[in-house]
Design a protein around this motif. Structure first.
Motif, short mmCIF file in Angstrom:
data_model
loop_
_atom_site.label_atom_id
_atom_site.label_comp_id
_atom_site.label_asym_id
_atom_site.label_seq_id
_atom_site.Cartn_x
_atom_site.Cartn_y
_atom_site.Cartn_z
N GLY A 74 -39.66 35.40 -30.04
CA GLY A 74 -38.53 35.70 -30.91
C GLY A 74 -37.20 35.76 -30.19
N VAL A 75 -37.11 35.15 -28.99
CA VAL A 75 -35.90 35.20 -28.18
C VAL A 75 -35.35 33.79 -28.00
N ASP A 76 -34.08 33.61 -28.30
CA ASP A 76 -33.42 32.31 -28.14
C ASP A 76 -32.66 32.33 -26.82
N TYR A 77 -33.40 32.18 -25.72
CA TYR A 77 -32.79 32.26 -24.40
C TYR A 77 -32.07 30.96 -24.02
N SER A 78 -31.13 31.07 -23.09
CA SER A 78 -30.33 29.92 -22.68
C SER A 78 -31.06 29.08 -21.65
N LEU A 79 -30.88 27.77 -21.73
CA LEU A 79 -31.46 26.85 -20.75
C LEU A 79 -30.54 26.61 -19.56
N THR A 80 -29.33 27.16 -19.60
CA THR A 80 -28.41 27.11 -18.46
C THR A 80 -28.23 28.52 -17.94
N GLN A 81 -28.50 28.71 -16.64
CA GLN A 81 -28.53 30.03 -16.05
C GLN A 81 -27.85 30.03 -14.68
N PHE A 82 -27.57 31.23 -14.18
CA PHE A 82 -27.03 31.40 -12.84
C PHE A 82 -28.11 31.98 -11.92
N ALA A 83 -27.95 31.74 -10.62
CA ALA A 83 -28.87 32.28 -9.62
C ALA A 83 -28.10 32.59 -8.34
N ILE A 84 -28.70 33.43 -7.51
CA ILE A 84 -28.16 33.71 -6.19
C ILE A 84 -29.14 33.14 -5.16
N PRO A 85 -28.79 32.01 -4.54
CA PRO A 85 -29.66 31.45 -3.50
C PRO A 85 -29.34 32.08 -2.13
N PHE A 86 -30.37 32.35 -1.36
CA PHE A 86 -30.17 32.87 -0.01
C PHE A 86 -31.38 32.49 0.84
N GLY A 87 -31.15 32.41 2.14
CA GLY A 87 -32.24 32.04 3.03
C GLY A 87 -31.73 31.70 4.41
N GLY A 88 -32.38 30.76 5.04
CA GLY A 88 -32.01 30.37 6.39
C GLY A 88 -32.76 29.15 6.84
#
Length: 292
Positions: A177-191
């Motif tokens: 019952g949720v109309d979630y967005s297909l465009t999202q933000f993220a925080i990438p991190f690593g090394g």
């Protein structure tokens, strides 16, 4: 563990930026240079179908390919900026990831959800080298470990295999019952690490983890809804009928799919890439002084 790693990485990057601020002002444009590259990666996800961001939840069989291209510019002895475009796939399957006899996994095995999700990601990241280079690209170190972090925007589209094995887009079904967005933000991190092959090429190994702000990479997050509120067909199948106790008409899991019962777990989904990078340095033009 995730919070400790995130805070540690952020602190290291902040200290590196502060420590190199003065050096950056003295790092002449003649020493700055740009590069382009490609990355070939293995891509995995951690979420409701792979429930823990830890090695015990890692499934080699769920690994899918990811490819990327990037542009990077060095501004200071340790600091570079990187813009990257990546495309890859994540996947998961309760029938393969959950032990039907495990006390903590019987629930997920009975749920019987599966998905695959193609992700296109555009990211901007800061790269902090642990070994500095105060000279031009020709005198760069042979071996350089580094840390990286930034921000990304991505488009995703989860799909599930129905009873006939055909893949169906899950977001339009609104199985919870949720109309979630297909465009999202993220925080990438690593090394990673870079190794100099010759004056123009570096090869490297890089691990990047993305903290997302959505729990719907796999279309599983909250609770079951009343079956009658779902559209007939695919929505009722993925939102209710795919469950093993429903398919097999058993009483092993009473009230499993009733409205309000947990369908997923708390916490947003993550995805990672681990792969090889090939970096080509765009040799800067050297302007000769004009004589009058």
């Amino acid at each position: 563990m995730k919070q400790i790693f995130t805070h540690t990485l952020a602190s290291l990057l902040l200290m590196g930026l502060v420590a190199t601020q003065a050096n950056a002002q003295q790092f002449s444009k003649r020493k700055q240079y740009s590069s382009i590259g490609v990355s070939l990666n293995a891509m995995n996800y951690f979420g409701d179908i792979v429930p823990k961001t830890s090695l015990p939840s890692f499934r080699v069989a769920a690994t899918r390919p990811n490819i990327g291209v990037y542009y990077m510019h060095r501004f200071a002895p340790r600091i570079s900026a990187k813009v990257a475009l990546n495309y890859g796939r994540i996947s998961g399957d309760d029938a393969k990831a959950a032990d039907p006899n495990g006390a903590d996994s019987r629930y997920r095995y009975n749920r019987n959800m599966n998905f695959r999700n193609d992700i296109v990601e555009l990211s901007g990241m800061a790269v902090f080298d642990l070994i500095e280079n105060r000279n031009n690209y020709l005198k760069r170190p042979d071996f350089v470990p580094y840390l990286t972090a930034g921000i990304a925007v991505f488009h995703h589209n989860p799909k599930g295999a129905d009873a006939d094995g055909d893949y169906v887009q899950l977001q339009p079904l609104q199985t919870e019952g949720v109309d979630y967005s297909l465009t999202q933000f993220a925080i990438p991190f690593g090394g990673g690490v870079r190794y100099r092959i010759n004056k123009s090429f570096d090869i490297g190994l890089e691990l990047i983890t993305r903290k997302t702000f959505t729990d719907y990479l796999d279309d599983v997050s909250g609770t079951f809804v009343e079956r009658s509120t779902l559209a007939p067909g695919a929505a009722q199948y993925f939102g209710h009928d795919i469950t093993n106790s429903v398919r097999n008409n058993t009483s092993d899991f009473p009230s499993f799919t009733e409205a309000g019962q947990r369908r997923g777990k708390d916490g947003n989904d993550w995805y990672t890439t681990l792969g090889v990078t090939v970096n080509y340095i765009l040799a800067p033009r050297v302007k000769n002084p004009k004589f009058r």
